[in-house]
Motif scaffolding. Structure first.
Motif, mmCIF file in Angstrom:
data_model
loop_
_atom_site.group_PDB
_atom_site.id
_atom_site.type_symbol
_atom_site.label_atom_id
_atom_site.label_comp_id
_atom_site.label_asym_id
_atom_site.label_seq_id
_atom_site.Cartn_x
_atom_site.Cartn_y
_atom_site.Cartn_z
ATOM 1 N N TYR A 184 0.994 -1.127 -0.189
ATOM 2 C CA TYR A 184 0.146 0.046 -0.078
ATOM 3 C C TYR A 184 0.989 1.046 -0.028
ATOM 4 O O TYR A 184 1.940 1.367 0.726
ATOM 5 C CB TYR A 184 -0.845 0.133 1.128
ATOM 6 N N SER A 201 0.577 3.833 1.363
ATOM 7 C CA SER A 201 0.862 4.711 2.911
ATOM 8 C C SER A 201 1.756 3.747 3.629
ATOM 9 O O SER A 201 2.334 4.182 4.714
ATOM 10 C CB SER A 201 -0.422 4.823 3.508
ATOM 11 N N ARG A 202 2.124 2.487 3.270
ATOM 12 C CA ARG A 202 2.897 1.847 4.193
ATOM 13 C C ARG A 202 4.362 1.578 3.637
ATOM 14 O O ARG A 202 4.777 1.667 2.316
ATOM 15 C CB ARG A 202 2.304 0.347 4.047
ATOM 16 N N THR A 213 2.652 -5.328 2.538
ATOM 17 C CA THR A 213 1.433 -6.307 3.172
ATOM 18 C C THR A 213 1.739 -7.776 2.750
ATOM 19 O O THR A 213 1.514 -8.483 3.892
ATOM 20 C CB THR A 213 -0.044 -5.697 2.859
ATOM 21 N N PRO A 250 -5.241 -14.964 11.098
ATOM 22 C CA PRO A 250 -5.789 -14.072 12.218
ATOM 23 C C PRO A 250 -5.965 -12.559 11.545
ATOM 24 O O PRO A 250 -5.602 -12.495 10.439
ATOM 25 C CB PRO A 250 -4.619 -13.995 13.271
ATOM 26 N N SER A 251 -6.573 -11.836 12.284
ATOM 27 C CA SER A 251 -6.829 -10.705 11.950
ATOM 28 C C SER A 251 -5.543 -9.767 11.616
ATOM 29 O O SER A 251 -4.423 -9.918 12.203
ATOM 30 C CB SER A 251 -7.639 -9.715 13.115
ATOM 31 N N GLY A 252 -5.595 -9.232 10.305
ATOM 32 C CA GLY A 252 -4.434 -8.256 9.956
ATOM 33 C C GLY A 252 -3.477 -9.139 9.169
ATOM 34 O O GLY A 252 -2.324 -8.517 8.904
ATOM 35 N N GLY A 263 -3.592 -10.408 6.120
ATOM 36 C CA GLY A 263 -3.686 -9.933 4.634
ATOM 37 C C GLY A 263 -4.700 -10.541 3.932
ATOM 38 O O GLY A 263 -4.727 -10.548 2.831
ATOM 39 N N LYS A 264 -5.564 -11.385 4.468
ATOM 40 C CA LYS A 264 -6.499 -12.081 3.844
ATOM 41 C C LYS A 264 -7.626 -11.189 2.803
ATOM 42 O O LYS A 264 -7.444 -11.553 1.651
ATOM 43 C CB LYS A 264 -7.476 -12.889 4.854
ATOM 44 N N THR A 282 -6.949 -8.108 1.984
ATOM 45 C CA THR A 282 -6.111 -7.628 0.628
ATOM 46 C C THR A 282 -5.876 -8.568 -0.368
ATOM 47 O O THR A 282 -6.143 -8.106 -1.682
ATOM 48 C CB THR A 282 -4.697 -7.265 1.399
ATOM 49 N N GLU A 326 -15.890 -13.365 4.897
ATOM 50 C CA GLU A 326 -16.402 -13.645 6.292
ATOM 51 C C GLU A 326 -18.047 -13.468 5.843
ATOM 52 O O GLU A 326 -18.573 -12.739 6.751
ATOM 53 C CB GLU A 326 -16.071 -12.703 7.162
HETATM 54 P P1 ATP Z 1 -9.227 -8.826 9.252
HETATM 55 O O1 ATP Z 1 -9.738 -10.191 9.481
HETATM 56 O O2 ATP Z 1 -9.172 -8.015 10.454
HETATM 57 O O3 ATP Z 1 -9.935 -8.311 8.129
HETATM 58 P P2 ATP Z 1 -7.049 -9.297 7.208
HETATM 59 O O4 ATP Z 1 -6.281 -10.625 7.313
HETATM 60 O O5 ATP Z 1 -8.319 -9.378 6.052
HETATM 61 O O6 ATP Z 1 -7.750 -8.962 8.633
HETATM 62 P P3 ATP Z 1 -6.134 -7.058 5.799
HETATM 63 O O7 ATP Z 1 -7.515 -6.307 5.823
HETATM 64 O O8 ATP Z 1 -5.779 -7.635 4.337
HETATM 65 O O9 ATP Z 1 -6.206 -8.318 6.725
HETATM 66 O O10 ATP Z 1 -5.106 -6.161 6.260
HETATM 67 C C1 ATP Z 1 -3.740 -6.431 6.110
HETATM 68 C C2 ATP Z 1 -2.849 -5.396 6.524
HETATM 69 O O11 ATP Z 1 -2.766 -4.457 5.508
HETATM 70 C C3 ATP Z 1 -3.379 -4.479 7.810
HETATM 71 O O12 ATP Z 1 -1.986 -4.383 8.393
HETATM 72 C C4 ATP Z 1 -3.974 -3.499 7.221
HETATM 73 O O13 ATP Z 1 -3.831 -2.519 8.479
HETATM 74 C C5 ATP Z 1 -3.249 -3.071 5.991
HETATM 75 N N1 ATP Z 1 -4.303 -2.460 5.070
HETATM 76 C C6 ATP Z 1 -5.458 -2.798 4.805
HETATM 77 N N2 ATP Z 1 -5.964 -2.225 3.780
HETATM 78 C C7 ATP Z 1 -5.140 -0.979 3.658
HETATM 79 C C8 ATP Z 1 -5.135 0.238 3.034
HETATM 80 N N3 ATP Z 1 -6.162 0.765 2.296
HETATM 81 N N4 ATP Z 1 -4.011 1.154 2.975
HETATM 82 C C9 ATP Z 1 -2.914 0.936 3.943
HETATM 83 N N5 ATP Z 1 -2.909 -0.263 4.860
HETATM 84 C C10 ATP Z 1 -3.895 -1.156 4.570
#
Ligand code: ATP
Length: 360
Positions: A12, A14-15, A19, A38-40, A42-43, A45, A160
């Protein structure tokens, strides 16, 4: 349709860091692939990249034989179902389901055929002329699925979709989704953090952590042969028991010296290189045994969790080490009692203490 991910990465703007990186995955035609983690991790994404809602920073996304990295979402022949299944409140269930086909200017008789077919599959024929506000959450979720099904996509993407439903309804919908997938045979990619959904519905699980794939395989492989300690701990409830120790000759000896298990056959072969080195032994709670000819350890029952069909005994060794042991629900145990248990030698998982990778 087969979906292939070759070295997919996402950064991303902004990062600072990626990811996701080095995601390699083949999802075969007709497969029900669950992306779990787990949460975060990257699923979402990853799913959004497959959907065309997130750009792909590096690597190739291939649908069938075609690279689709730059293909617009609407041209990817996919249908999506999310956790928040916003239905149009002023439209009937029928019209909600027919909407995308009407927009595509599909013929009326075809629309009717598809909606009726999907309604039958989803068992919502009786609500077709109700408004979303007049039906239950579970029924609304079915309408959202129906809306995706009528489009007859090559790939279903679900993020989900059951997490807003209560436990009983989730259990029911899991079975329904398996039934629907069987009937339609559409390649499906389903994101969840719920290991039960993954274990019960998937033909293939992809377990992710921290932007990386940890293991890919059939559900039972995750339980029987976790490839590393993260997988071992993530899958299974109660959480797998992990006991740190060393290999000494043909024995595993726990660091407190209270557990000693002689290794034979394949297990012995696998651990010989670890003589004198730190190692973790993993044992699932239901794989403890009692009886003669078993190397046993002593413990005291600390807490008993009654689940009906079974009981979880939270026990303590004299060193303070905690273990959890599952026994049939009708067995009598009391808190404070002393007991001895042993290990089923067929059910031992060994992990390298340094790399956390599976050894045996
Ligand atoms: P959850 O189950 O909580 O939805 P997830 O496994 O689906 O989590 P993602 O939503 O894909 O995880 O996020 C993965 C990482 O990317 C996280 O650190 C999140 O903060 C970051 N992230 C997600 N979307 C963006 C974005 N649009 N811009 C910057 N960082 C992002």
């Amino acid at each position: 349709m087969k979906v292939t991910l070759n070295n997919i990465g996402k950064k991303y703007e902004s990062r600072e860091d990626f990811t996701l990186r080095n995601i390699n995955l083949e999802i075969e035609d007709k497969e029900f692939c669950v992306i779990l983690g787990p949460s975060g991790c990257g699923k979402t994404t990853l799913l959004r990249m497959i959907a065309g809602l997130n750009s792909i920073t590096e690597g190739d996304l291939v649908f069938g034989e075609k690279r689709v990295n730059k293909l617009a979402s609407k041209d990817r022949d996919i249908a999506m179902v999310f956790q928040s299944y916003a239905l149009y409140p002023h439209m009937t269930v029928y019209d909600n389901m027919a909407f995308s086909l009407s927009m595509r200017k599909e013929r009326k008789n075809i629309i009717n055929e598809r909606v009726m077919e999907a309604a039958k599959l989803l068992q919502i024929e009786n609500y077709l002329y109700s408004k979303p506000s007049d039906i239950s959450g579970g029924q609304r979720q079915r309408v959202a699925l129906g809306r995706a099904i009528v489009r007859k996509p090559s790939v279903f993407l679900m993020d989900e979709p059951l997490s807003n439903l209560d436990a009983k309804l989730r259990e029911h919908m899991r079975v329904e989704l398996v039934r629907i997938h069987k009937a339609l045979g559409t390649t499906s990619i389903y994101v969840t953090h719920d290991q039960i959904e993954a274990m019960t519905m998937a033909t293939k699980i992809v377990l992710m952590n921290d932007g990386k794939i940890q293991q890919v395989g059939k559900p039972y492989e995750f339980y029987e042969k976790p490839q590393n300690m993260f997988v071992a701990k993530f899958i299974g409830s109660p959480t797998i028991n992990l006991i740190k120790g060393k290999i000494s000759g043909d024995k595993f000896i726990s660091e407190d010296g209270l557990i000693s298990i002689t290794q034979k056959g394949e297990n012995l072969k696998a651990v010989t290189d670890y003589n004198g080195k730190d190692i973790y032994l993993g044992v699932r709670s239901e794989r403890f045994i009692t009886g003669k000819n078993v190397e046993q350890f002593k413990c005291v029952i600390d807490v008993i969790e009654v689940l009906g069909k079974e009981k979880n005994l939270f026990v303590k060794l004299s060193s303070g080490k905690d273990l959890v042991i599952t026994v049939p629900g009708h067995y009598d145990y009391e808190v404070g009692e002393k007991h001895v248990f042993g290990f089923d030698s067929e059910a031992l998982h060994f992990f390298d203490a340094e790399t956390k990778e599976r050894i045996n």
